[in-house]
Scaffold this motif. Structure first.
Motif, short mmCIF file in Angstrom:
data_model
loop_
_atom_site.label_atom_id
_atom_site.label_comp_id
_atom_site.label_asym_id
_atom_site.label_seq_id
_atom_site.Cartn_x
_atom_site.Cartn_y
_atom_site.Cartn_z
N SER A 1 0.85 -1.19 0.00
CA SER A 1 0.00 0.00 0.00
C SER A 1 0.88 1.24 0.00
O SER A 1 1.98 1.22 0.55
CB SER A 1 -0.90 0.03 1.24
OG SER A 1 -1.77 -1.08 1.27
N SER B 1 -5.60 12.59 -6.78
CA SER B 1 -6.33 12.10 -7.94
C SER B 1 -5.85 12.70 -9.26
O SER B 1 -6.27 12.26 -10.33
CB SER B 1 -7.82 12.37 -7.77
OG SER B 1 -8.06 13.76 -7.67
N SER C 1 -3.77 -0.98 -8.37
CA SER C 1 -5.08 -0.36 -8.26
C SER C 1 -4.95 0.89 -7.40
O SER C 1 -3.93 1.08 -6.73
CB SER C 1 -6.11 -1.32 -7.67
OG SER C 1 -5.74 -1.72 -6.36
N ARG C 2 -5.98 1.70 -7.40
CA ARG C 2 -5.95 2.90 -6.58
C ARG C 2 -7.34 3.22 -6.07
O ARG C 2 -8.34 2.88 -6.71
CB ARG C 2 -5.39 4.09 -7.36
CG ARG C 2 -6.23 4.56 -8.52
CD ARG C 2 -5.48 5.60 -9.37
NE ARG C 2 -5.19 6.81 -8.60
CZ ARG C 2 -4.26 7.71 -8.95
NH1 ARG C 2 -3.53 7.51 -10.04
NH2 ARG C 2 -4.08 8.78 -8.23
N ASP C 3 -7.37 3.89 -4.93
CA ASP C 3 -8.61 4.36 -4.35
C ASP C 3 -8.42 5.85 -4.11
O ASP C 3 -7.78 6.24 -3.12
CB ASP C 3 -8.91 3.61 -3.05
CG ASP C 3 -10.26 3.98 -2.45
OD1 ASP C 3 -10.76 5.07 -2.74
OD2 ASP C 3 -10.79 3.18 -1.67
N ASN C 4 -8.94 6.66 -5.00
CA ASN C 4 -8.72 8.11 -4.89
C ASN C 4 -9.42 8.71 -3.67
O ASN C 4 -8.99 9.74 -3.16
CB ASN C 4 -9.15 8.80 -6.16
CG ASN C 4 -8.16 8.60 -7.30
OD1 ASN C 4 -7.03 8.16 -7.08
ND2 ASN C 4 -8.58 8.88 -8.53
N LYS D 1 -9.41 7.37 -0.80
CA LYS D 1 -8.53 7.09 0.33
C LYS D 1 -7.10 7.54 0.09
O LYS D 1 -6.21 7.28 0.91
CB LYS D 1 -8.54 5.59 0.64
CG LYS D 1 -9.88 5.07 1.10
CD LYS D 1 -9.79 3.59 1.44
CE LYS D 1 -11.14 3.06 1.97
NZ LYS D 1 -11.07 1.62 2.30
N THR E 1 -4.83 6.37 -1.82
CA THR E 1 -3.99 5.19 -1.67
C THR E 1 -3.89 4.43 -2.99
O THR E 1 -4.88 4.30 -3.73
CB THR E 1 -4.54 4.26 -0.58
OG1 THR E 1 -4.64 4.98 0.66
CG2 THR E 1 -3.62 3.07 -0.36
N TYR F 1 -2.32 0.65 -4.51
CA TYR F 1 -1.98 -0.69 -4.05
C TYR F 1 -1.22 -1.46 -5.12
O TYR F 1 -1.36 -1.19 -6.33
CB TYR F 1 -3.26 -1.47 -3.71
CG TYR F 1 -4.16 -0.79 -2.73
CD1 TYR F 1 -5.24 -0.03 -3.16
CD2 TYR F 1 -3.95 -0.90 -1.35
CE1 TYR F 1 -6.08 0.61 -2.27
CE2 TYR F 1 -4.78 -0.26 -0.45
CZ TYR F 1 -5.85 0.49 -0.92
OH TYR F 1 -6.69 1.12 -0.02
#
Length: 121
Positions: free
Chosen positions: A21, A30, A71-74, A76, A78, A80
């Motif tokens: 992470s 983002s 992958s990404r979680d904008n 959060k 973060t 990965y």
């Protein structure tokens, strides 16, 4: 300015899995393409996987295709890197980086401190 902190590295047996992470500070996460690089002893740093700012585009170096997923979680801030079927040759320090374009190596301007991944045979 973006600050990046990686986590999730460690020691794993060949064939095992790890998830790295990378948590980013700032409200502009983002807008950045993100990449995971690695550097093994005596070798140059290489781009392992990259993802566009929206997450719609990804890149993988040939040696990890089918085994690693970025992958990404904008929401959060973060990104990965899911690593499966790990091999001893995956052993390296893994770095997270942010740039204006995930596909352009010279655009990566912000770097994390790195996390060690060791795969035993």
């Amino acid at each position: 300015q973006v600050q990046l902190v990686e986590s999730g590295g460690g020691l794993v047996q060949a064939g095992g899995s790890l998830r790295l992470s990378c948590a980013a500070s700032g409200r502009t996460f983002s807008r950045y393409g993100m990449g995971w690089f690695r550097q093994a002893p005596g070798k140059e740093r290489e781009l392992v996987a990259g993802i566009s700012s929206s997450g719609s585009g990804t890149y993988y170096t040939d040696s990890v295709k089918g085994r690693f997923t970025i992958s990404r979680d904008n929401a959060k801030n973060t990104v990965y890197l899911q690593m499966s079927s790990l091999k001893p040759e995956d052993t390296a320090v893994y770095y997270c980086a942010a740039g204006t374009s995930a596909a352009v190596l010279t655009s990566y301007a912000y770097w994390g401190q790195g996390t060690q991944v060791t795969v035993s045979s």
